[in-house]
Scaffold this motif. Sequence first.
Motif, PDB file in Angstrom:
ATOM      1  N   ALA A  31       0.869  -1.175   0.000  1.00 43.08           N
ATOM      2  CA  ALA A  31       0.000   0.000   0.000  1.00 43.08           C
ATOM      3  C   ALA A  31       0.906   1.225   0.000  1.00 43.08           C
ATOM      4  O   ALA A  31       1.975   1.213   0.618  1.00 43.08           O
ATOM      5  CB  ALA A  31      -0.903   0.008   1.232  1.00 43.08           C
ATOM      6  N   ALA A  32       0.497   2.263  -0.723  1.00 41.92           N
ATOM      7  CA  ALA A  32       1.331   3.460  -0.816  1.00 41.92           C
ATOM      8  C   ALA A  32       0.479   4.721  -0.788  1.00 41.92           C
ATOM      9  O   ALA A  32      -0.690   4.709  -1.172  1.00 41.92           O
ATOM     10  CB  ALA A  32       2.153   3.421  -2.101  1.00 41.92           C
ATOM     11  N   LEU A  33       1.112   5.803  -0.342  1.00 42.19           N
ATOM     12  CA  LEU A  33       0.504   7.127  -0.343  1.00 42.19           C
ATOM     13  C   LEU A  33       1.426   8.068  -1.117  1.00 42.19           C
ATOM     14  O   LEU A  33       2.620   8.144  -0.815  1.00 42.19           O
ATOM     15  CB  LEU A  33       0.373   7.673   1.088  1.00 42.19           C
ATOM     16  N   CYS A  34       0.885   8.762  -2.097  1.00 45.51           N
ATOM     17  CA  CYS A  34       1.613   9.842  -2.762  1.00 45.51           C
ATOM     18  C   CYS A  34       1.271  11.105  -1.978  1.00 45.51           C
ATOM     19  O   CYS A  34       0.091  11.433  -1.824  1.00 45.51           O
ATOM     20  CB  CYS A  34       1.174  10.002  -4.214  1.00 45.51           C
ATOM     21  N   CYS A  35       2.285  11.793  -1.475  1.00 36.46           N
ATOM     22  CA  CYS A  35       2.059  12.943  -0.605  1.00 36.46           C
ATOM     23  C   CYS A  35       2.526  14.220  -1.298  1.00 36.46           C
ATOM     24  O   CYS A  35       3.691  14.314  -1.698  1.00 36.46           O
ATOM     25  CB  CYS A  35       2.812  12.761   0.707  1.00 36.46           C
ATOM     26  N   TYR A  36       1.619  15.173  -1.422  1.00 42.17           N
ATOM     27  CA  TYR A  36       1.903  16.434  -2.113  1.00 42.17           C
ATOM     28  C   TYR A  36       1.609  17.598  -1.185  1.00 42.17           C
ATOM     29  O   TYR A  36       0.586  17.617  -0.516  1.00 42.17           O
ATOM     30  CB  TYR A  36       1.028  16.571  -3.360  1.00 42.17           C
ATOM     31  N   LYS A  37       2.513  18.573  -1.178  1.00 44.77           N
ATOM     32  CA  LYS A  37       2.290  19.807  -0.436  1.00 44.77           C
ATOM     33  C   LYS A  37       2.937  20.920  -1.240  1.00 44.77           C
ATOM     34  O   LYS A  37       4.124  20.840  -1.564  1.00 44.77           O
ATOM     35  CB  LYS A  37       2.920  19.722   0.951  1.00 44.77           C
ATOM     36  N   HIS A  78       1.105  10.550   9.002  1.00 45.06           N
ATOM     37  CA  HIS A  78       0.811  11.789   9.733  1.00 45.06           C
ATOM     38  C   HIS A  78       1.991  12.177  10.626  1.00 45.06           C
ATOM     39  O   HIS A  78       2.408  13.333  10.664  1.00 45.06           O
ATOM     40  CB  HIS A  78      -0.457  11.623  10.559  1.00 45.06           C
ATOM     41  N   LYS A  79       2.539  11.200  11.307  1.00 51.62           N
ATOM     42  CA  LYS A  79       3.680  11.461  12.191  1.00 51.62           C
ATOM     43  C   LYS A  79       4.911  11.875  11.378  1.00 51.62           C
ATOM     44  O   LYS A  79       5.612  12.810  11.732  1.00 51.62           O
ATOM     45  CB  LYS A  79       3.988  10.208  13.003  1.00 51.62           C
ATOM     46  N   GLN A  80       5.156  11.189  10.269  1.00 49.31           N
ATOM     47  CA  GLN A  80       6.323  11.475   9.435  1.00 49.31           C
ATOM     48  C   GLN A  80       6.220  12.843   8.759  1.00 49.31           C
ATOM     49  O   GLN A  80       7.196  13.571   8.678  1.00 49.31           O
ATOM     50  CB  GLN A  80       6.483  10.381   8.381  1.00 49.31           C
ATOM     51  N   LEU A  81       5.033  13.178   8.270  1.00 47.83           N
ATOM     52  CA  LEU A  81       4.845  14.439   7.549  1.00 47.83           C
ATOM     53  C   LEU A  81       4.612  15.622   8.490  1.00 47.83           C
ATOM     54  O   LEU A  81       4.865  16.765   8.124  1.00 47.83           O
ATOM     55  CB  LEU A  81       3.676  14.321   6.574  1.00 47.83           C
ATOM     56  N   GLY A  82       4.071  15.345   9.663  1.00 43.63           N
ATOM     57  CA  GLY A  82       3.777  16.421  10.611  1.00 43.63           C
ATOM     58  C   GLY A  82       2.720  17.373  10.089  1.00 43.63           C
ATOM     59  O   GLY A  82       2.778  18.571  10.349  1.00 43.63           O
ATOM     60  N   ALA A  83       1.772  16.841   9.333  1.00 43.32           N
ATOM     61  CA  ALA A  83       0.739  17.680   8.725  1.00 43.32           C
ATOM     62  C   ALA A  83      -0.546  16.874   8.587  1.00 43.32           C
ATOM     63  O   ALA A  83      -0.522  15.646   8.629  1.00 43.32           O
ATOM     64  CB  ALA A  83       1.206  18.163   7.351  1.00 43.32           C
ATOM     65  N   PRO A  84      -1.671  17.577   8.407  1.00 43.61           N
ATOM     66  CA  PRO A  84      -2.928  16.866   8.159  1.00 43.61           C
ATOM     67  C   PRO A  84      -2.857  16.112   6.837  1.00 43.61           C
ATOM     68  O   PRO A  84      -2.084  16.457   5.947  1.00 43.61           O
ATOM     69  CB  PRO A  84      -3.979  17.974   8.084  1.00 43.61           C
ATOM     70  N   LEU A  85      -3.683  15.084   6.708  1.00 43.29           N
ATOM     71  CA  LEU A  85      -3.731  14.279   5.487  1.00 43.29           C
ATOM     72  C   LEU A  85      -5.045  14.503   4.762  1.00 43.29           C
ATOM     73  O   LEU A  85      -6.105  14.523   5.390  1.00 43.29           O
ATOM     74  CB  LEU A  85      -3.604  12.790   5.813  1.00 43.29           C
ATOM     75  N   VAL A  86      -4.961  14.682   3.466  1.00 39.58           N
ATOM     76  CA  VAL A  86      -6.137  14.701   2.603  1.00 39.58           C
ATOM     77  C   VAL A  86      -5.991  13.499   1.693  1.00 39.58           C
ATOM     78  O   VAL A  86      -5.079  13.433   0.873  1.00 39.58           O
ATOM     79  CB  VAL A  86      -6.228  16.004   1.773  1.00 39.58           C
ATOM     80  N   ARG A 101     -13.616   3.950   8.593  1.00 38.58           N
ATOM     81  CA  ARG A 101     -14.455   5.160   8.585  1.00 38.58           C
ATOM     82  C   ARG A 101     -14.521   5.776   9.976  1.00 38.58           C
ATOM     83  O   ARG A 101     -14.454   6.996  10.134  1.00 38.58           O
ATOM     84  CB  ARG A 101     -15.847   4.843   8.074  1.00 38.58           C
ATOM     85  N   ASP A 102     -14.648   4.934  11.013  1.00 37.81           N
ATOM     86  CA  ASP A 102     -14.674   5.437  12.392  1.00 37.81           C
ATOM     87  C   ASP A 102     -13.342   6.088  12.760  1.00 37.81           C
ATOM     88  O   ASP A 102     -13.315   7.137  13.403  1.00 37.81           O
ATOM     89  CB  ASP A 102     -14.987   4.308  13.375  1.00 37.81           C
ATOM     90  N   PHE A 103     -12.232   5.465  12.332  1.00 32.82           N
ATOM     91  CA  PHE A 103     -10.912   6.027  12.611  1.00 32.82           C
ATOM     92  C   PHE A 103     -10.772   7.412  11.984  1.00 32.82           C
ATOM     93  O   PHE A 103     -10.298   8.348  12.628  1.00 32.82           O
ATOM     94  CB  PHE A 103      -9.817   5.088  12.090  1.00 32.82           C
ATOM     95  N   VAL A 104     -11.204   7.554  10.735  1.00 33.74           N
ATOM     96  CA  VAL A 104     -11.133   8.842  10.043  1.00 33.74           C
ATOM     97  C   VAL A 104     -12.019   9.873  10.751  1.00 33.74           C
ATOM     98  O   VAL A 104     -11.618  11.022  10.942  1.00 33.74           O
ATOM     99  CB  VAL A 104     -11.533   8.686   8.551  1.00 33.74           C
ATOM    100  N   ALA A 105     -13.205   9.458  11.160  1.00 35.08           N
ATOM    101  CA  ALA A 105     -14.135  10.378  11.826  1.00 35.08           C
ATOM    102  C   ALA A 105     -13.592  10.852  13.176  1.00 35.08           C
ATOM    103  O   ALA A 105     -13.837  11.988  13.585  1.00 35.08           O
ATOM    104  CB  ALA A 105     -15.491   9.700  12.019  1.00 35.08           C
ATOM    105  N   GLU A 106     -12.828  10.014  13.866  1.00 35.03           N
ATOM    106  CA  GLU A 106     -12.281  10.358  15.179  1.00 35.03           C
ATOM    107  C   GLU A 106     -11.084  11.302  15.102  1.00 35.03           C
ATOM    108  O   GLU A 106     -10.703  11.897  16.098  1.00 35.03           O
ATOM    109  CB  GLU A 106     -11.848   9.093  15.922  1.00 35.03           C
ATOM    110  N   HIS A 107     -10.447  11.388  13.935  1.00 34.64           N
ATOM    111  CA  HIS A 107      -9.225  12.176  13.809  1.00 34.64           C
ATOM    112  C   HIS A 107      -9.438  13.325  12.831  1.00 34.64           C
ATOM    113  O   HIS A 107      -9.639  13.115  11.638  1.00 34.64           O
ATOM    114  CB  HIS A 107      -8.064  11.287  13.350  1.00 34.64           C
ATOM    115  N   GLY A 108      -9.376  14.530  13.364  1.00 34.27           N
ATOM    116  CA  GLY A 108      -9.608  15.720  12.552  1.00 34.27           C
ATOM    117  C   GLY A 108      -8.502  16.014  11.549  1.00 34.27           C
ATOM    118  O   GLY A 108      -8.665  16.852  10.675  1.00 34.27           O
TER     119      GLY A 108
END
Length: 185
Positions: A31-37, A78-86, A101-108
Amino acid sequence: MTPPTSRTWSRRGHTPVVRVRGRSRGRVSVAALCCYKPGERSRLIYRHILHDPHGGHTKSGRRSFSWTDYRDLLSAAHKQLGAPLVLVWDNLNTHRTVGLRDFVAEHGWITVFQLPSYTPDLNPVEGVWSTLRRRRQANTAFADPNHLLRALRQGLRQIQYRSDLIDGCLTATGLTSTTSPPEGQ
């Protein structure tokens, strides 16, 4: 996994044949995430699981990533980037589980946008998989799951250091990275 064939050769008039084993002795999930900022280099964060060749299942009893594996990947990102995730997610059934879905709802710090069905062309990670298949896996019949895993890790590491390639995966989707929310939100 049947290896993709990128190029073959043979004598004129003879069709080349690539022989592979018919049965797999193991399974690898990635599994992978492409992270853009904006203003920063793009990043690729990934995790893999090498499944037991005898049972093929992980500790969760699945033959692929479970929602808890995705949860752990998101927390690490989240910990590695130190920023919110979209997140822009496809319609993989694990992405839509109640637990995730519950995990996402619990974390702003997580916002999820669900892609429409059958739109892999809008998913930047699909560009990563395509690049990986064309470069690291092409014309290779892997001897065992560990051989495949080594090639995957090496290929993903090479992609991680090429932020221009990760940017190209986003560009190919036609999506853009913005700093302001869309109109009406």
